[in-house]
Scaffold this motif. Structure first.
Motif, PDB file in Angstrom:
ATOM      1  N   PRO A 137       0.982  -1.230   0.001  1.00 54.48           N
ATOM      2  CA  PRO A 137      -0.085  -0.014  -0.087  1.00 54.48           C
ATOM      3  C   PRO A 137       0.887   1.200  -0.242  1.00 54.48           C
ATOM      4  N   PRO A 138       0.443   2.459  -0.487  1.00 53.25           N
ATOM      5  CA  PRO A 138       1.207   3.555  -0.623  1.00 53.25           C
ATOM      6  C   PRO A 138       1.665   4.028   0.648  1.00 53.25           C
ATOM      7  N   HIS A 139       2.768   4.599   0.720  1.00 51.53           N
ATOM      8  CA  HIS A 139       3.496   4.874   2.167  1.00 51.53           C
ATOM      9  C   HIS A 139       3.283   6.112   2.572  1.00 51.53           C
ATOM     10  N   PHE A 140       2.203   6.436   3.347  1.00 52.08           N
ATOM     11  CA  PHE A 140       1.782   7.771   3.986  1.00 52.08           C
ATOM     12  C   PHE A 140       2.579   7.953   5.313  1.00 52.08           C
ATOM     13  N   LYS A 141       3.000   9.108   5.370  1.00 50.50           N
ATOM     14  CA  LYS A 141       3.568   9.495   6.680  1.00 50.50           C
ATOM     15  C   LYS A 141       2.949  10.609   7.345  1.00 50.50           C
ATOM     16  N   ARG A 142       2.930  10.599   8.649  1.00 55.79           N
ATOM     17  CA  ARG A 142       2.532  11.806   9.193  1.00 55.79           C
ATOM     18  C   ARG A 142       3.608  12.865   9.094  1.00 55.79           C
ATOM     19  N   SER A 143       3.019  14.111   8.740  1.00 57.75           N
ATOM     20  CA  SER A 143       4.103  15.086   8.918  1.00 57.75           C
ATOM     21  C   SER A 143       3.569  16.286   9.809  1.00 57.75           C
ATOM     22  N   ILE A 144       4.376  17.492   9.861  1.00 61.37           N
ATOM     23  CA  ILE A 144       3.557  18.695  10.334  1.00 61.37           C
ATOM     24  C   ILE A 144       2.671  18.910   9.776  1.00 61.37           C
ATOM     25  N   SER A 171      -4.891  18.459  11.168  1.00 61.64           N
ATOM     26  CA  SER A 171      -5.722  17.773  11.991  1.00 61.64           C
ATOM     27  C   SER A 171      -6.158  19.171  12.997  1.00 61.64           C
ATOM     28  N   ALA A 172      -5.413  19.821  13.327  1.00 62.82           N
ATOM     29  CA  ALA A 172      -5.745  21.140  14.126  1.00 62.82           C
ATOM     30  C   ALA A 172      -6.776  21.964  13.815  1.00 62.82           C
ATOM     31  N   LEU A 173      -6.633  22.122  12.069  1.00 55.01           N
ATOM     32  CA  LEU A 173      -7.739  22.777  11.538  1.00 55.01           C
ATOM     33  C   LEU A 173      -9.153  21.927  11.477  1.00 55.01           C
ATOM     34  N   ARG A 174      -9.225  20.696  11.721  1.00 55.22           N
ATOM     35  CA  ARG A 174     -10.109  20.164  11.883  1.00 55.22           C
ATOM     36  C   ARG A 174     -10.950  19.732  10.571  1.00 55.22           C
ATOM     37  N   ILE A 175     -10.066  19.552   9.426  1.00 52.52           N
ATOM     38  CA  ILE A 175     -10.499  19.321   8.114  1.00 52.52           C
ATOM     39  C   ILE A 175     -11.048  17.944   7.939  1.00 52.52           C
ATOM     40  N   SER A 176     -11.983  17.735   7.013  1.00 55.01           N
ATOM     41  CA  SER A 176     -12.826  16.490   7.183  1.00 55.01           C
ATOM     42  C   SER A 176     -11.943  15.338   6.368  1.00 55.01           C
ATOM     43  N   GLN A 177     -12.231  14.057   6.711  1.00 52.90           N
ATOM     44  CA  GLN A 177     -11.462  12.949   6.232  1.00 52.90           C
ATOM     45  C   GLN A 177     -11.193  13.108   4.967  1.00 52.90           C
ATOM     46  N   LEU A 223      -5.710  15.995   0.209  1.00 52.88           N
ATOM     47  CA  LEU A 223      -4.637  16.715   0.311  1.00 52.88           C
ATOM     48  C   LEU A 223      -3.496  15.786   0.736  1.00 52.88           C
ATOM     49  N   ARG A 224      -3.491  14.623   1.414  1.00 58.20           N
ATOM     50  CA  ARG A 224      -2.718  13.351   1.483  1.00 58.20           C
ATOM     51  C   ARG A 224      -2.185  12.843   0.269  1.00 58.20           C
ATOM     52  N   SER A 225      -2.857  12.783  -0.874  1.00 59.57           N
ATOM     53  CA  SER A 225      -2.716  12.273  -2.077  1.00 59.57           C
ATOM     54  C   SER A 225      -1.674  13.301  -2.776  1.00 59.57           C
ATOM     55  N   PHE A 226      -1.825  14.712  -2.556  1.00 61.32           N
ATOM     56  CA  PHE A 226      -0.791  15.551  -3.204  1.00 61.32           C
ATOM     57  C   PHE A 226       0.437  15.239  -2.464  1.00 61.32           C
ATOM     58  N   LEU A 227       0.615  15.077  -1.185  1.00 65.64           N
ATOM     59  CA  LEU A 227       1.688  14.936  -0.557  1.00 65.64           C
ATOM     60  C   LEU A 227       2.542  13.667  -0.831  1.00 65.64           C
ATOM     61  N   ARG A 228       1.623  12.374  -1.155  1.00 67.40           N
ATOM     62  CA  ARG A 228       2.055  10.994  -1.667  1.00 67.40           C
ATOM     63  C   ARG A 228       2.611  11.152  -3.129  1.00 67.40           C
TER      64      ARG A 228
END
Lengths: 787, 235
Positions: A398-405, A411-417, A423-428
């Protein structure tokens, strides 16, 4: 057929929509390349054949009055192969049924009846009789525009005498492939004609018996044109020579040359953008296919297919996509190249069109198109070849996702899943996201680059026609008249406002730098013809010295306070030292301005005028033109009202054609990038989206993830596109700037807004096409399918 | 004494993830003989698939040596392994691995296109009882049928060895039996050395020999004095 080839063809059929989206982008590049190459070659070949067959001269010179005895001396200049002296002059024409006056440029036909150089081609009728004094052949476009046939009669004001002239035939000449009258910005075939007249008649009309005032030379292959020009200038100088020049200053040839150059640069600027986008799209699609077919690749290797065979298989797939694009591009390019060349042959007055199907253009555009696809697919195909069979058969990790700053921030912004998924897909896949945005931004840029031209031309038109030249008509005189002559003209019917202006043909020099220009001289604070700068400011020529346009000052490398040498070629000839009193930035021309009083003080004479600018009472136009046709000293009139209209019509037609083409191009790019991007996301996320559906997400929520990613990338592309578009526009303004004019960079908020709306709209529709597939998603099957 | 087809000597395979080393195979010595139908039995992760991949030339051992007849596979280049697979080995996988865009016949043809002395694709499909489904696409066939196409594809080149990785793993008992019957038929009719990986203990009863795997090692080798027909096997 081998089974692997069958797989290839079926894969291609299955991918047809994605393949077509790429093929269309590629086809744009191929077609534009082919059209540019085909057209510039057609223009070059046609021009070369025409010049060769009709012995178009190499050197041209005008003078006031040269005795025929000088010809033997001109022939003796080393490198001169042929000399053709002739008499030319301008005349006001009175065309039956036409209210406005027309202008004619009269050229003598040698007494033998045969021109040695610049040989006209007879299109209908015959050339004028060498003995006749009232016969002319006219250029074909002038005849067609006015509905003339051989035998028709019109009137000409020849050196003060109004005479009927009978048309004996129509001709085309290599000298007049592009015909533009004095003071006009665009060809006006109705109002400006070339008249070929017998040498006897011309000599009598312009008082040139035993003399000539124009000469053309053909050089030997080894001759040095600059040496010949200098020698000819020396010979003509005592006789009022206006400076010899080569083809580059011959108006018609310069226009054709500029067009050819523009076609060539078009071949270099636009196609690379399309090829780059195609390569990226091929890379994206083939990469995804290979990912999906991992286990098949493993199987093929297990069976015994070699790495090379597998690599080749996927390159072939890219090759098929390229082939589709190349074939479409070839068909469109060939058709465009032929039809536009034919239009050019008409726009320029060529008697024939030399159009060879350029196999080189086919081969070059095809090879580049194919190479583009292969380069795009190469990395993925090599990866497929290098896949270890045992690894290939395992489901991909499975594609490797990492938690970043950034994640913590989100998460702090309470963005929906779902938004988080986007957004994660852009980072991936940052590279893919970046290229997708880049592709879409190019579509925005293309639209901005296309639409800013309309605004810039509007600005130029406004500056030229509504700020600088506010007169309705310009009356041109055969020679300078005393300023008092204005009083006679003021008495003509319908003249509301009248101002005089003097033109002086001159060569300006600063050291070795020279430029041939016309110095304009006016009284201070004119109302009709004004000196206007690029910011709309009006200026007066200084009391002493000369005001230069920035372009001219740059060319001569002078600034305010420097002295330049001005050699006047008309009026009271002579060379004077003049100080540069100031410079002004302008869109049009190489302006040089002096005060009317100051110029004539230099010549030690009373103020003179060569042009009268007037505003007219529209109700009395007919009476005015009738009266003007009787004024002996008048050589022509320029109706600015007509010029304005025709210029604006031509410009808006061209702008419309151009924006249609560019909008189509931008839509194709957007569709190619957005559709493929969304298809690949759907393919990657099918299980994910199906799972969400099973978990109870609605279609709209699931669509949000799919379309959200495409639209987010499209939004990111906007500022980037504005930046690129402004850059391209800036490059175009500096590329288009010539001696004739410079283009202002006018970028209106509306230009950016329209470009963004078009691209966002097209991206939305493209992803909507893919979204429909979510409705058809069979949840059970998707979940069962092994990745 | 039947001719030896495969021989391995101290074969190990280590997956190095950087942090931990995983011994997928740990010093395996095994011999497989011509015409033999061997079942490799063991739980998930016991190393049977890794060994099969090494025997089939899909993977290299980390250490130890492997021979196919007189040909040593251990140090064969990629090109050499491709050649070896093309000429000698037939594979059958748990998930069939059919190419979805090709029909049954064309999937088999994938192999016959590159094999030296293949049988006709229709003949191979006939052998697995699919002579009537030649022009069907994978999506139009049941799991059992798809697996039989995979077997037909594996045998069409007349391989000397047939390596099957969980051939019935994705199938129910009834269709699984059909697949086992096809394997037994091929083994008997052509004398093809067949190695079948399974973690389904019931299947061992149809083998000549059963090789038991545990933690990357061979824990036991059993010989079946009496073999069951596939139709007698139930799970």
């Amino acid at each position: 057929m081998q089974a692997l080839d069958r797989k290839l063809i079926r894969d291609f059929q299955r991918l047809w929509a994605q393949a077509l989206a790429i093929a269309l982008v590629l086809a744009c590049g191929v077609a534009i390349l082919q059209t540019s190459v085909g057209m510039s070659r057609a223009l070059e070949d046609t021009r070369a054949a025409y010049y060769e067959r009709n012995r178009f001269a190499d050197i041209f010179a005008e003078a006031r009055r040269v005795p025929l005895s000088l010809i033997s001396e001109i022939e003796a200049i080393e490198g001169v192969w042929a000399v053709e002296p002739r008499i030319t002059g301008d005349a006001v024409l009175d065309i039956p049924g036409r209210v406005e006056t027309a202008m004619g440029n009269i050229i003598s036909v040698p007494q033998t009846g045969m021109s040695r150089l610049n040989v006209p081609i007879l299109r209908s009728g015959r050339m004028p009789d060498p003995e006749a004094i009232d016969e002319v052949a006219v250029n074909e476009p002038f005849a067609i525009a006015n509905g003339f046939r051989p035998g028709d009669i019109f009137f000409a004001n020849l050196n003060g005498q109004k005479r009927p002239l009978t048309i004996t035939g129509t001709v085309l000449s290599p000298e007049f492939i592009y015909t533009i009258g004095p003071g006009a910005l665009l060809p006006d075939n109705k109002g400006f004609g070339i008249l070929w007249m017998s040498e006897r008649a011309t000599a009598a009309a312009f008082d040139m018996t035993g003399a000539f005032n124009s000469v053309s030379l053909k050089l030997t292959a080894s001759a040095r044109p600059d040496v010949v020009i200098d020698a000819l200038d020396d010979l003509l100088d005592p006789y009022g020579g206006l400076g010899a020049h080569d083809r580059s200053l011959q108006q018609s040839d310069a226009f054709v040359e500029a067009e050819i150059a523009q076609q060539r640069s078009m071949a270099l600027i636009l196609p690379p953008i399309f090829f780059a986008i195609s390569a990226f799209l091929v890379n994206m699609v083939v990469g995804r296919i290979i990912q999906l077919e991992r286990s098949e690749i493993g199987l093929l290797k297990a069976i015994g297919y070699s790495d090379a065979e597998i690599c080749f298989h996927y390159l072939l797939l890219a090759g098929l996509i390229a082939l589709a694009g190349i074939l479409i591009g070839w068909c469109v390019g060939d058709w465009l190249s032929r039809s536009v060349s034919r239009q050019y042959a008409q726009f320029f007055d060529f008697p024939f069109l030399v159009y060879h199907t350029s196999y080189a253009a086919f081969i070059i555009s095809g090879s580049i198109g194919l190479a583009t696809a292969i380069i795009g697919a190469a990395r993925s195909a090599l990866q497929a070849a290098r896949l270890a069979p045992a690894v290939a058969m395992l489901p991909p990790a499975p594609p490797h996702f990492k938690r970043s700053i950034l994640d913590r921030l989100l998460s702090a912004l309470r963005i929906s899943q779902p938004t988080m998924m986007i957004l994660r897909s852009f980072l991936r896949w940052p590279v893919r996201a970046a290229f997708t945005s880049l592709g879409l931004s190019l579509a925005v840029a293309v639209l901005i680059a296309a639409s800013f031209i309309g605004d810039s031309l509007d600005e130029i038109i406004d500056s030229a026609f509504y700020q600088s030249n506010r007169q309705d008509a310009m009356l041109l005189f055969a020679e300078d008249l005393p300023e008092s002559a204005l009083e006679d003209i003021r008495r003509l019917p319908g003249i509301l406002q009248l101002e005089g202006q003097q033109y002086g043909a001159a060569i300006l020099r600063n050291g070795h730098l020279t430029k041939r220009i016309a110095i304009e001289a006016r009284r201070p604070d004119p109302d009709l013809s004004r000196v206007v700068g690029d910011r709309g400011q009006t200026l007066n020529a200084p009391d002493e010295g000369i005001l230069l346009s920035t372009r001219l000052a740059d060319h001569l490398q002078v600034t305010t306070g420097d002295m330049i040498e001005a050699e006047f070629l008309s009026g009271k000839r002579g060379t004077y030292q003049i100080s540069v009193a100031g410079t002004v930035t302008q869109f049009f021309g190489l302006g040089a301005y002096m005060d009317l009083g100051a110029l004539n003080r230099l010549f030690h004479q009373s103020p003179q005028i060569s042009v009268a600018n007037a505003t007219l009472d529209e109700g009395q136009t007919e009476a005015l033109h009738a009266a003007m046709k009787e004024i002996p000293k008048l050589t022509g009139t320029v109706m600015l009202t007509t010029s304005r209209r025709s210029f604006q019509e031509t410009i808006s037609r061209n702008v419309l054609i151009m924006s249609t083409i560019y909008t189509t191009i931008a839509l194709l790019i957007t569709f190619g990038v957005a559709y493929n991007g969304a298809r690949i996301q759907l393919s990657e996320r099918a299980r994910e989206l199906a799972s969400l559906r099973i978990l109870g997400f609605g279609r709209a929520e699931v669509s949000y993830i799919l379309m959200g990613e495409t639209m987010a990338l499209a939004l990111i592309a906007q500022p980037l596109g504005w930046l690129f578009g402004s850059g391209i526009a800036y490059a175009m303004t500096s590329d288009f700037s010539s001696d004739l004019y410079s283009m202002p960079l006018i970028l209106k908020p509306a230009t950016f807004a329209v470009a963004s709306l078009v691209v966002l709209g097209a991206a939305f529709l493209s992803s909507l096409l893919v979204r429909r597939r979510i409705d058809r998603l069979d949840l059970v099957t998707v979940m069962k399918t092994r990745e | 004494m039947p001719e030896m087809v495969f021989r391995t000597k101290h074969v190990s395979k280590i997956y190095d993830t950087g942090e931990v080393k995983v011994f997928a195979l740990d010093g395996v010595d095994l011999e497989l003989f011509a015409g033999e139908l061997a079942v490799l039995l063991g739980p998930s992760g016991s190393g049977k698939s890794t060994l099969l991949n090494i025997l089939g030339g899909l993977d290299h051992a980390t250490s130890g040596r492997v021979w196919f007849r007189d040909l040593e596979l251990t140090d064969l280049s990629d090109r050499g392994l491709t050649r070896y697979r093309r000429d000698h080995v037939g594979f059958v996988f748990q998930f069939y691995n059919l190419v979805p865009s090709l029909t049954a016949r064309e999937n088999v043809q994938l192999v016959t296109d590159v094999a030296a002395t293949p049988m006709a694709p229709a003949e191979a499909l006939d052998l697995v009882g699919l002579g009537h489904r030649l022009d069907h696409f994978p999506a139009e066939m049941s799991g059992g049928e798809q697996q039989r196409v995979a077997i037909a594809r594996a045998i069409a080149k007349r391989p000397e060895v047939l390596l099957c990785d969980e051939p019935t793993g994705a199938l129910d008992s009834k269709t699984g039996v059909q697949v086992l019957e096809a394997l037994r038929h091929i083994n008997e009719a052509f004398g093809t050395t067949t190695a079948v990986i399974t973690h389904n203990a019931a299947i061992r009863k149809m083998a000549h020999r059963v090789v038991m795997f545990q933690d990357g090692k061979i824990s036991d080798v059993l010989i079946n004095e009496t073999r069951l027909m596939p139709s007698e096997i139930v799970w």
